[in-house]
Design a protein around this motif. Structure first.
Motif, PDB file in Angstrom:
ATOM      1  N   ARG A 257      64.622   9.626  10.641  1.00 44.10           N
ATOM      2  CA  ARG A 257      64.340   8.639   9.613  1.00 44.10           C
ATOM      3  C   ARG A 257      63.261   9.153   8.674  1.00 44.10           C
ATOM      4  O   ARG A 257      63.350   8.990   7.444  1.00 44.10           O
ATOM      5  CB  ARG A 257      63.876   7.337  10.277  1.00 44.10           C
ATOM      6  N   LEU A 261      63.308   9.917   4.593  1.00 42.13           N
ATOM      7  CA  LEU A 261      62.357   9.369   3.629  1.00 42.13           C
ATOM      8  C   LEU A 261      61.813  10.468   2.730  1.00 42.13           C
ATOM      9  O   LEU A 261      61.042  10.191   1.818  1.00 42.13           O
ATOM     10  CB  LEU A 261      61.184   8.693   4.357  1.00 42.13           C
TER      11      LEU A 261
ATOM     12  N   ALA B 104      57.192   4.720   2.682  1.00 42.24           N
ATOM     13  CA  ALA B 104      58.395   5.002   1.918  1.00 42.24           C
ATOM     14  C   ALA B 104      58.125   5.132   0.428  1.00 42.24           C
ATOM     15  O   ALA B 104      58.927   5.698  -0.298  1.00 42.24           O
ATOM     16  CB  ALA B 104      59.422   3.893   2.159  1.00 42.24           C
ATOM     17  N   LEU B 105      56.970   4.620  -0.008  1.00 38.40           N
ATOM     18  CA  LEU B 105      56.659   4.590  -1.434  1.00 38.40           C
ATOM     19  C   LEU B 105      56.756   5.983  -2.049  1.00 38.40           C
ATOM     20  O   LEU B 105      56.337   6.967  -1.456  1.00 38.40           O
ATOM     21  CB  LEU B 105      55.228   4.048  -1.598  1.00 38.40           C
ATOM     22  N   GLU B 156      64.410  -2.251   5.829  1.00 28.42           N
ATOM     23  CA  GLU B 156      64.907  -0.899   5.603  1.00 28.42           C
ATOM     24  C   GLU B 156      65.415  -0.752   4.172  1.00 28.42           C
ATOM     25  O   GLU B 156      65.189   0.281   3.532  1.00 28.42           O
ATOM     26  CB  GLU B 156      66.010  -0.556   6.612  1.00 28.42           C
ATOM     27  N   MET B 159      62.436  -0.317   2.103  1.00 27.49           N
ATOM     28  CA  MET B 159      61.910   1.053   2.172  1.00 27.49           C
ATOM     29  C   MET B 159      62.734   1.983   1.286  1.00 27.49           C
ATOM     30  O   MET B 159      62.201   2.890   0.641  1.00 27.49           O
ATOM     31  CB  MET B 159      61.928   1.551   3.621  1.00 27.49           C
ATOM     32  N   LEU B 160      64.048   1.732   1.263  1.00 26.28           N
ATOM     33  CA  LEU B 160      64.916   2.539   0.400  1.00 26.28           C
ATOM     34  C   LEU B 160      64.514   2.368  -1.053  1.00 26.28           C
ATOM     35  O   LEU B 160      64.371   3.341  -1.796  1.00 26.28           O
ATOM     36  CB  LEU B 160      66.352   2.057   0.563  1.00 26.28           C
ATOM     37  N   GLN B 163      61.420   4.099  -2.182  1.00 26.26           N
ATOM     38  CA  GLN B 163      61.581   5.517  -2.493  1.00 26.26           C
ATOM     39  C   GLN B 163      61.997   5.731  -3.936  1.00 26.26           C
ATOM     40  O   GLN B 163      61.934   6.841  -4.432  1.00 26.26           O
ATOM     41  CB  GLN B 163      62.682   6.124  -1.614  1.00 26.26           C
TER      42      GLN B 163
END
Lengths: 410, 245, 651
Positions: A257, A261, B104-105, B156, B159-160, B163
């Motif tokens: 995971r 990312l 995730a940023l 999730e 988080m995507l 990105q």
């Protein structure tokens, strides 16, 4: 949301205060500057324990936080000891050689002194020439640099090879074990240039400080070890508290995971592995002058396994757990194996702790793994009421994936 | 001009052809649903795009500069702007929702820059905004592991989005969700597709109908049909594949 | 010549009519009376020679008696007798020629001939020719053996002579071979010798090389001017070449007393020390003499003052060396002989090389079968259950100790081994099942935790073994029919134990394949390996399968323990010594496939032997290099030689 570093990590100030109190306490009770209630040899034991705590913190970073179960960190510890040992031994032998040659009618040339040192140091392995690895042995600065550089470089090369090929989990653990075994076997040879199985000895004598009693030296090393542990702990806490720590834990829990990312997992692992190897090197460089001798047996795989045992019993994934484990288990071990624990007569058979301690340790280790995976540090959770998410029996290690719950539809 | 172009890709595992001469393309800001029976190669298809599986042959071309993705690692592909949501919700359960989103940023990903990174007010504001988008504003301080199943799915997706990818690959986003949760998920995805490409793999026809987009049907590792949902569902071959066994 | 004639005459006489007054033996003894009485190794040769070559049947008795210090001389008439102590101070005399008693004599009248050990050696050699023709084959064999051990130029002629009468074909073959070797080594007839040497081509026997190598012995020789023409030169040496540094060349000349010695550091230092005047040498303060330049200056000043001898300089050394030639010269003067020996040895060394490679291969194969046995259990548990059992080595140890205990109870080695193998399997099977039930079962899906828990068990078991059996090594003796080795020739040989282990490994491979492919249990195991949940839903009890699999793996470890214990000593660290290699085998071979384990074991076995061969002095380094190799190997095949692909790989 944002608060100061110490407020976010309450364990850090508590730990630092305790460490300072411990150091001051030992100084007051020690022989050199205080009442003498703590003998010099026990001061050394305590100082060594602090070094073990430091390497335990390093292992916790790499195992408890990043999920790489390294069974080879004592290789770096030993290498650190060897690096500082080379300088200590060289300089001390130089003093001896110079003293003995001072009585000769003709003063010695520098080359003759070096030859004399060589004969003194390597006579025991049937040689009298300095191998290349001793090239910088006369420079304290360079050898101190090598204390971090050599373990760091070994970790970098090994880690690069291992992580690059995506070796993980048990495979990686076995490879790290093989690495430390290979190093130990190499050092066992007489022509390794580090005196084979004799190792480096007489490290407790600081060159140029022959007149200072060991009681003082031991306190100095205790201070140095405490300072190193304090700084190491601070560094480790700082690393794990930020985003880097987030990524580390992410790698531990689900490295795929993290990769998706956009983080290069290999780079992070390599960074942590190398950094902790350097910390281990520093810990070793402080440990072996207190122990007085470093030899290849110190690097044998079993040493690293014990290190893992300490961290597991103390509680991995939290820095104070590593410290508690290393302190508790190593002190208790030395109490039992040192013959201080009273034997238990059972009529037909007397339990001698020297013989039975390892069995107890081994079995209690199994018990901790089975019933208390959080280790002694888990007790702190009971006290603070900290609760981990329900993981449905999954552990902290990098498993097939993260702690996914089974989906309803699957 | 397409964002991603997959052409003539094949891959086999121990003789079994999971993907067979598959070609596929998608443009900027497009929503696409991929459907197909079990074993049609949907997940392997995503694995190939994200670099997890290397195809035996074929090309995968990405972006304006027409880079090949085949020589890149997963992390590099992700940094190129392809985000992926797995079938099972995979969030970092031991960490807070806030930490999950922060990780995730979109920021520098190198170890050293991450080590010395400190969140700026912008970053924190972005996390807040994302959290409200995925309806998790109240949960920021909680550990992700304590969230409900649907909330994890949203986290999730959040988080995507954090990105800020150009292409979103979403594997069964609605699995195990309640109807109201599904609705919210749909709106998040539709919103996302306005600014970027989104590929949704899903079984649930109702869900796909609500997405209202072009559909690609995969069967035995290659594209069987492509077009609107009504178009493909009336295709006899598709009916055959779905009902014929 | 006269001796021969006399001997011949006497022989004829002895054969026709042995009359009482014929005393040929006594004659020979009397003829060499002086040297016999003198009893010196340097001069005694002719006497022994005469006796040995007399051809008289009694000669052997005389030589034996001589060797036994049983020849006495009667001082009154100077005759030689054998004398055995009788009553009081008197001795019974025996005549050598007739073998009959010849009365008694008082001790005072007798003088014992006491040959020293040198003479006794010569007598022994002389006796060989008689023993070579001894009617008893055992005596002939022992005589041959002593000749083979200590080849003797003198024995060549009698040995050749003994060929003709030899009836036993085996002994005849040995004699013929020995004749060839002795001819090659000693025959003064050069063409015959060269022919014999050439005839040995391709013979890989150790004795052949032992015969030929001494012919090529060289020594370093110094010649003033050019090399002498008559010298049989092996190679000329130029001072200053890598093999022959200038310093060595010059030291050789110094040792031969041909040139003055060089000035070395110590000489200079002691010369300087001897000439300290008021804290200075030749005006240079002593404190400044801590560099070579300062010392050289001081010494030069002393030379100028005439206090010390000047040293020889580099240029002078070169000049001196130019006056001499250096060469390695064969001790054997004949170039034809050394050439033949060299050629033959070269042909032999090719063959020896091949044979050694085969031998190395066999060694590696037996090492590989040990690794295979040690690793197979580990591979089963790892492959089927994804569990690394760190206590696997201790299960091996447990098997070895089971063998040891069995041997204490059953003294017959054959029976005890036959009992020990199933017993070791049973004990470790039970231990494995216990381990699985108590510990590992609770740790499925937590592979690293299993590593930790089994560590703990490994530590505890090792210490427990130490507490019970002590730290000293315990022997596990193989039955006598497994002693010894199967020798194909002098180089290629393999001990029976290793063959047995190899066979055992093959048996286990077959057994394992049978269980996995042909039994219900194997089917279930494969099903559980591939998809645990699916297998469970099809009525297979995965718990039971796991338990039995773990038991099976552990049981095989126990048998491996017995096998390893047979040729290594049983200690509590026995298992730990093999565990890393076993892990390496599994890692290299790949998980979940018996063939992978087989390949892994073969590769590691061959690799280890290969590295040991390349670097024979250092087996520790061999292990280091092997581990480094494996780490690099992992780069190219991270999942081992035989890797599972796709979904089955589980990533």
């Amino acid at each position: 949301m944002r608060t100061s570093f110490f407020a976010r990590n309450p364990s850090v100030p508590i730990f630092l205060v305790l460490l300072a109190a411990f150091t001051i306490g030992v100084t007051i009770l020690g022989e050199a500057y205080g009442t003498g209630d703590i003998s010099t040899s026990f001061t050394k034991t305590l100082g060594k324990t602090l070094c073990l705590c430091l390497i335990a913190v390093a292992l916790d970073l790499v195992w408890g936080y990043t999920g790489i179960l390294s069974l080879g960190h004592f290789a770096f510890f030993g290498l650190g000891g060897y690096m500082i040992g080379m300088w200590l031994m060289y300089e001390r032998t130089r003093a001896i050689v110079e003293r003995s040659l001072a009585n000769a009618p003709i003063p010695p040339t520098p080359q003759e002194i070096v030859d004399g040192i060589g004969t003194q140091i390597f006579g025991v392995v049937g040689s009298n020439e300095f191998p290349v690895v001793w090239a910088f042995a006369d420079s304290l600065f360079l050898q101190l640099l090598m204390v971090v550089a050599v373990p760091g470089l070994l970790a970098l090369v090994f880690g690069w090879l291992a992580f690059r090929s995506r070796v993980t989990g048990v495979y990686l653990s076995i490879l790290t074990q093989a690495m430390t075994l290979a190093l130990a076997l190499y050092l066992f040879q007489n022509d390794s240039g580090l005196r084979g199985n004799n190792g480096l000895s007489g490290l407790q004598n600081l060159p140029g400080l022959g007149s200072v009693p060991q009681s003082k030296v031991s306190i100095w090393f205790l201070w140095a070890s405490a300072a190193a542990l304090g700084l190491g702990y601070l560094l480790a806490a700082w690393i794990v508290s930020g985003k880097f720590g987030s990524v580390m834990r992410g790698i531990r829990d689900d490295e795929a995971r993290v990769r998706f990312l956009g983080y290069s997992v290999e780079g992070y692992k390599l960074f942590v592995f190398t950094l902790t190897a350097m910390i281990a090197g520093i810990a070793g460089a402080l440990y072996y002058p207190q122990a007085g001798i470093v030899n290849p047996a110190e690097i044998a795989p079993i040493a690293s396994i014990y290190l893992v045992v300490w961290v597991a019993i103390g509680g991995r994934g939290r820095l104070y757990g590593a410290v508690i484990g290393a302190t508790f288990v190593s002190l208790v071990s030395s109490w039992f194996t040192g013959g201080q624990a009273p034997d238990i007569p059972l009529g037909v058979y007397t339990i001698k702790w020297v013989d039975w301690w390892l069995i107890v340790l081994g079995l209690s280790f199994v018990g901790v793994t089975l019933f208390a995976p959080k280790g002694i540090g888990g007790l702190v959770d009971l006290w603070t009421g900290r609760r981990a998410p329900d993981r449905h029996g999954a552990d902290l290690g990098p498993d097939q994936g993260s702690f996914r719950e089974r989906e309803a539809g699957e | 001009m397409s964002l991603l172009e997959v052409s003539g890709v094949s891959v086999s595992f121990d003789g079994f052809k999971a993907i067979n001469n598959l070609s596929f393309q998608i443009g900027d800001a497009e929503m696409r649903a991929v459907i197909g029976p079990n074993g049609a190669g949907k997940t392997t298809f995503m694995d190939i795009i994200t670099g997890k599986t290397r195809p035996d042959e074929g090309r995968v071309i990405w972006g304006e500069k027409s880079k090949s993705l085949l020589s890149m690692s997963e992390a590099q592909i992700a940094r190129e702007g392809i985000g992926r949501k797995f079938q099972k919700p995979t969030v970092f359960e031991d960490q807070t929702v806030h930490a999950n989103l922060l990780m995730a940023l979109k920021n520098e990903r190198g170890p050293l820059s991450v080590l010395f990174w400190k969140p700026k007010p912008d970053d924190l504001a972005r996390v807040e905004a994302l959290a409200s988008e995925i309806a998790l504003s109240d949960q920021l301080a909680r550990k992700a592991g304590e969230l409900s199943h649907g909330q994890k799915q949203w986290l999730e997706i959040g988080m995507l989005l954090a990105q800020d990818p150009k292409l979103l690959l979403v594997d069964e986003p609605a699995a195990g969700m309640t109807p109201s949760e599904r609705e919210h998920t749909t709106s998040i995805l539709v919103e996302a597709a306005k600014t970027r490409a989104v590929v949704v793999v899903e079984h649930d026809m109702e869900f796909i109908r609500r997405l209202n987009c072009r559909v690609t049907v995969l069967h035995e590792g290659s594209v069987l049909a492509e077009g609107s949902l009504d178009h493909v569902t009336s295709d006899p071959r598709v009916i055959d594949v779905y009902l014929g066994r | 010549m006269r001796t021969w004639a006399t001997a011949l005459l006497c022989l004829l006489a002895g054969l026709t009519e042995a009359s009482a007054q014929d005393t040929p033996i006594q004659d020979i003894l009397q003829e060499h009376r002086e040297i016999i009485l003198e009893s010196s190794r340097r001069t005694i040769e002719p006497a022994i020679q005469a006796m040995a070559s007399s051809g008289l049947p009694q000669a052997q008795t005389v030589l034996e008696a001589w060797q036994d210090k049983n020849i006495w001389v009667r001082t009154s008439d100077g005759l030689f007798f054998r004398a055995d102590p009788a009553e009081g101070r008197s001795y019974t005399l025996t005549d050598f020629d007739t073998g009959a008693e010849a009365g008694t004599a008082d001790k005072d009248d007798l003088e014992q001939i006491k040959p020293n050990s040198g003479i006794r050696g010569l007598l022994g050699t002389a006796l060989v020719q008689f023993q070579l023709m001894d009617p008893n084959p055992a005596n002939r064999r022992s005589a041959l053996l002593s000749l083979e051990r200590r080849p003797d130029p003198e024995a060549l002629v009698p040995l050749r002579g003994s060929l003709e009468g030899e009836a036993d074909p085996a002994i005849l073959a040995r004699k013929e071979r020995l004749v060839r070797l002795l001819t090659a080594a000693f025959d003064p007839d050069e063409p015959a010798r060269i022919e014999a040497i050439r005839g040995l081509e391709g013979d890989t026997g150790v004795d052949v090389r032992a015969t030929l190598n001494p012919i090529l012995t060289t020594r370093l020789q110094v010649f003033e001017g050019g090399i002498a023409a008559e010298a049989n030169v092996a190679r000329q040496l130029r001072p200053g070449s890598e093999a022959f540094p200038v310093a060595a060349a010059y030291d050789l000349l110094v040792a031969d007393g041909l040139v003055p010695a060089r000035l070395d550091n110590d000489t200079v230092k002691s010369a300087l020390a001897a000439n300290i005047v008021d804290g200075a040498v030749a005006g240079i303060p002593v404190a400044d003499l801590d560099t070579q330049e300062a010392r050289a200056r001081a010494y030069a000043a002393l030379v100028e003052a005439g206090t010390v001898q000047p040293g020889i300089t580099e240029i002078e050394i070169d000049d001196e060396l130019a006056r001499f030639s250096f060469a390695e010269v064969y001790v054997e003067p004949s170039a034809a002989v050394t050439d033949a020996a060299r050629d033959t040895l070269r042909s032999i060394s090719t063959r020896v090389g091949i044979a050694q490679a085969i031998d190395l291969g066999l060694d590696a194969l037996s090492l590989a079968s040990i690794y295979f046995l040690a690793a197979i259990g580990l591979a089963i548990t790892f492959g089927v259950m994804g569990v690394i059992n760190m206590a696997h080595g201790e299960l091996i140890m447990m098997g070895a100790y089971t063998g040891y205990v069995t041997q204490q109870l059953i003294p017959n080695h054959t029976a005890s081994i036959l009992v020990a193998i199933p017993l070791a399997f049973a004990v470790t099977f039970a231990a494995g099942v216990l381990l699985e039930r108590l510990v590992i079962r609770h740790l499925y899906n937590r592979p690293l935790e299993t590593v930790l828990a089994t560590f703990g068990i490994s530590i505890a078991l090792q210490q427990l073994a130490k507490n019970i059996f002590g730290t000293q090594a315990r022997p596990l003796t193989a039955p006598s029919w497994l002693d010894g080795a199967w020798s194909i020739n002098d180089i290629v040989s393999i001990s029976y134990i290793r063959i047995a282990i190899f066979v055992l490994a093959l048996m286990f491979l077959a057994l394992f394949l049978f269980i996995m492919k042909r039994t219900r249990f194997g089917l279930e195991t494969r099903a559980v390996t591939q998809n645990r949940r699916m297998a469970g839903s099809m009525g297979i009890n995965p718990d039971r399968v796991n338990m039995l699999t773990f038991g099976l793996g552990s049981g095989i470890a126990g048998i491996a323990g017995v096998a390893i214990g047979l040729y290594a000593k049983v200690t509590s660290e026995l298992g730990a010594d093999y565990i890393v290699q076993s892990f390496m085998t599994v890692v290299v071979g790949g998980v979940g496939n018996i063939w992978g384990t087989l390949f892994g074991a073969t590769m590691i076995g061959f690799l280890q032997k290969g590295i040991e061969w390349a670097n024979p002095s250092n087996t520790l380094a061999a292990q280091t290099y092997m581990i480094i190799f494996i780490i690099i190997f992992i780069q190219f095949r991270p999942r081992g030689i035989i890797a599972l692909k796709g979904r089955a790989a589980g990533d």
